[in-house]
Design an enzyme around this catalytic site. Structure first.
Site, PDB file in Angstrom:
ATOM      1  N   HIS A   6       0.855  -1.187   0.000  1.00  0.00           N
ATOM      2  CA  HIS A   6       0.000   0.000   0.000  1.00  0.00           C
ATOM      3  C   HIS A   6       0.894   1.242   0.000  1.00  0.00           C
ATOM      4  O   HIS A   6       1.985   1.246   0.564  1.00  0.00           O
ATOM      5  CB  HIS A   6      -0.910  -0.012   1.231  1.00  0.00           C
ATOM      6  CG  HIS A   6      -1.934   1.075   1.224  1.00  0.00           C
ATOM      7  ND1 HIS A   6      -1.672   2.340   1.673  1.00  0.00           N
ATOM      8  CD2 HIS A   6      -3.226   1.085   0.806  1.00  0.00           C
ATOM      9  CE1 HIS A   6      -2.743   3.089   1.538  1.00  0.00           C
ATOM     10  NE2 HIS A   6      -3.704   2.352   1.010  1.00  0.00           N
ATOM     11  N   GLU A  79      -3.288   1.762  -7.233  1.00  0.00           N
ATOM     12  CA  GLU A  79      -3.626   2.944  -6.454  1.00  0.00           C
ATOM     13  C   GLU A  79      -2.644   4.060  -6.795  1.00  0.00           C
ATOM     14  O   GLU A  79      -1.501   4.048  -6.366  1.00  0.00           O
ATOM     15  CB  GLU A  79      -3.633   2.640  -4.953  1.00  0.00           C
ATOM     16  CG  GLU A  79      -2.413   1.917  -4.448  1.00  0.00           C
ATOM     17  CD  GLU A  79      -2.264   1.985  -2.952  1.00  0.00           C
ATOM     18  OE1 GLU A  79      -3.168   2.450  -2.257  1.00  0.00           O
ATOM     19  OE2 GLU A  79      -1.196   1.595  -2.484  1.00  0.00           O
ATOM     20  N   GLY A  85      -6.240  10.307  -0.862  1.00  0.00           N
ATOM     21  CA  GLY A  85      -6.459  11.291   0.180  1.00  0.00           C
ATOM     22  C   GLY A  85      -6.328  12.732  -0.276  1.00  0.00           C
ATOM     23  O   GLY A  85      -6.374  13.645   0.539  1.00  0.00           O
ATOM     24  N   SER A 124      -8.944   7.653  -4.040  1.00  0.00           N
ATOM     25  CA  SER A 124     -10.021   8.615  -3.767  1.00  0.00           C
ATOM     26  C   SER A 124     -11.363   8.150  -4.341  1.00  0.00           C
ATOM     27  O   SER A 124     -12.068   8.903  -5.005  1.00  0.00           O
ATOM     28  CB  SER A 124      -9.659  10.016  -4.284  1.00  0.00           C
ATOM     29  OG  SER A 124      -8.619  10.563  -3.507  1.00  0.00           O
ATOM     30  N   GLY A 145     -10.694   3.431   0.626  1.00  0.00           N
ATOM     31  CA  GLY A 145      -9.980   3.873   1.812  1.00  0.00           C
ATOM     32  C   GLY A 145     -10.863   4.687   2.722  1.00  0.00           C
ATOM     33  O   GLY A 145     -11.773   4.176   3.367  1.00  0.00           O
ATOM     34  N   GLY A 146     -10.615   5.993   2.741  1.00  0.00           N
ATOM     35  CA  GLY A 146     -11.302   6.902   3.658  1.00  0.00           C
ATOM     36  C   GLY A 146     -12.810   6.856   3.567  1.00  0.00           C
ATOM     37  O   GLY A 146     -13.500   6.988   4.585  1.00  0.00           O
TER      38      GLY A 146
END
Length: 160
Positions: A6, A79, A85, A124, A145-146
């Protein structure tokens, strides 16, 4: 399943390809499915080295691993580091081109079996772009992710 390579591990913890290769082997030997993450920084993309970086990460990450094991126990996730992010998202053309490169690498390594290995996109991913991303060729899933930290956002992505 376990994420290996990652962007945060590569760039914050300075994990190198050789270490990540050992982790892929250990994960598979331990009965896990390795999700090998590959991706370039903005500087690497802008200098025209994105595909070179991705190929190196892919080849080195799977070095010494039998094709049959790769086919059964490895998933690849693209990614773009510059999109994680930051709110920036790779455009459809960038995702298509990069996933085509990953697919070609898989097929070079595994023959026709390479067409059956999932390739995930993670950079994202949000409810607003998930449907478009998942509809692209060679995008077999999303590495979220987030947005996965907010239940409503995550559910919207799942429904996309």
């Amino acid at each position: 399943h376990v994420l290996i390579g990652h962007s945060e591990r590569r760039h914050i913890f300075r994990e190198i390809d050789d270490e990540l290769n050992k982790k892929v082997h250990a994960a598979v030997e331990g009965g896990l499915t390795a999700v090998l993450c590959v991706g370039e920084t903005l500087e690497e993309r802008e200098s025209g080295k994105a595909f070179e970086v991705i190929k190196r990460q892919f080849v080195e990450g799977l070095k010494g691993m039998e094709g049959k094991i790769v086919a059964e126990k490895v998933i690849v996730a693209y990614e773009p580091v510059w999109a994680i992010g930051t709110g920036k998202v790779a455009g459809p053309d960038e995702v298509l081109a990069t996933h085509a490169v990953v697919r070609r690498l898989l097929c070079e390594r595994l023959g026709e079996t390479g067409n059956r290995i999932p390739i995930l996109y993670g950079g994202s991913v949000k409810p607003a772009n998930a449907g478009n991303l998942i509809g692209l060729d060679n995008v077999d899933g999303l590495l979220i992710g987030g947005a996965s930290l907010d239940a409503q956002s995550f559910v919207q992505i799942i429904r996309a």
